[in-house]
Scaffold this motif. Structure first.
Motif, short mmCIF file in Angstrom:
data_model
loop_
_atom_site.label_atom_id
_atom_site.label_comp_id
_atom_site.label_asym_id
_atom_site.label_seq_id
_atom_site.Cartn_x
_atom_site.Cartn_y
_atom_site.Cartn_z
N GLN A 116 0.80 -1.23 0.00
CA GLN A 116 0.00 0.00 0.00
C GLN A 116 0.84 1.28 0.00
O GLN A 116 0.28 2.38 0.04
CB GLN A 116 -0.92 0.02 1.22
N MET A 117 2.16 1.15 -0.05
CA MET A 117 2.98 2.34 0.12
C MET A 117 2.75 3.38 -0.98
O MET A 117 2.88 4.57 -0.73
CB MET A 117 4.46 1.99 0.25
N HIS A 118 2.38 2.96 -2.16
CA HIS A 118 2.23 3.89 -3.29
C HIS A 118 1.07 4.86 -3.13
O HIS A 118 0.99 5.87 -3.83
CB HIS A 118 2.09 3.11 -4.60
N VAL A 119 0.15 4.59 -2.20
CA VAL A 119 -1.00 5.48 -1.99
C VAL A 119 -0.98 6.12 -0.60
O VAL A 119 -1.96 6.73 -0.20
CB VAL A 119 -2.34 4.72 -2.19
N ARG A 120 0.12 6.01 0.10
CA ARG A 120 0.19 6.52 1.46
C ARG A 120 1.21 7.65 1.56
O ARG A 120 2.41 7.41 1.63
CB ARG A 120 0.53 5.40 2.43
N ALA A 121 0.69 8.87 1.60
CA ALA A 121 1.57 10.04 1.72
C ALA A 121 2.41 9.96 2.98
O ALA A 121 3.58 10.36 2.98
CB ALA A 121 0.74 11.32 1.70
#
Length: 161
Positions: A116-121
């Motif tokens: 999920q890192m790609h959508v977590r600022a």
């Protein structure tokens, strides 16, 4: 030695102190050197009604195997009072392996890059403090591209102490 990035978060029991204790514990892992820590950020919980999270990213240089490191991280979480009752519930400490060198890992217990890192600022912006924005993740994504598609919204960079 692999360069490993660890996402850290807490929203219970003095979150800033939880992260500081985790940083100390990470620095003491066998065969591991703490290479850097981002600033701390506050963000809203992904679920309504929970306290805000304090987040950061740590960079490690380590010769630990991925699953051994995962076990060590879960021990640190448990030592700091983490109880796993619900997947998205409040927590004293959450430690996630975001990147493990240039490895793609797809194990039942561990997916790297973190799924999920790609959508977590609250992951990407602290990571960008430690890693060059030209960093290419093992799945082919560039950190700079991820930053442009995940705006700095809902984050507050906390002052350095």
């Amino acid at each position: 030695m692999e360069r490993i990035y660890i996402g850290m978060g807490s929203n219970l029991a003095a979150p800033d102190q939880q992260l500081r204790r985790a940083i100390t514990a990470l620095a003491q892992l066998p065969g591991t050197t703490l290479a850097g820590v981002s600033a701390f950020y506050q963000s809203d919980s992904l679920l309504p009604g929970q306290p805000r999270f304090t987040n950061a990213v740590a960079a490690l240089d380590s010769n630990m195997a991925p699953l051994d490191l995962l076990d060590a991280l879960q021990t640190i979480e448990k030592d700091q009072g983490r109880e796993r009752h619900e997947r998205w519930g409040p927590r004293t400490l959450d430690l996630d392996i975001l990147l493990f060198g240039d490895q793609l890992i797809d194990e039942p217990r561990l997916k790297v890059p973190h799924y999920q890192m790609h959508v977590r600022a609250f992951v990407l912006y602290p990571l960008a403090e430690l890693a060059p924005t030209t960093l290419q993740l093992p799945d082919g994504h560039r950190l700079s591209d991820l930053l442009t598609t995940c705006p700095f919204v809902g984050l507050e960079r906390l002052p350095q102490e």
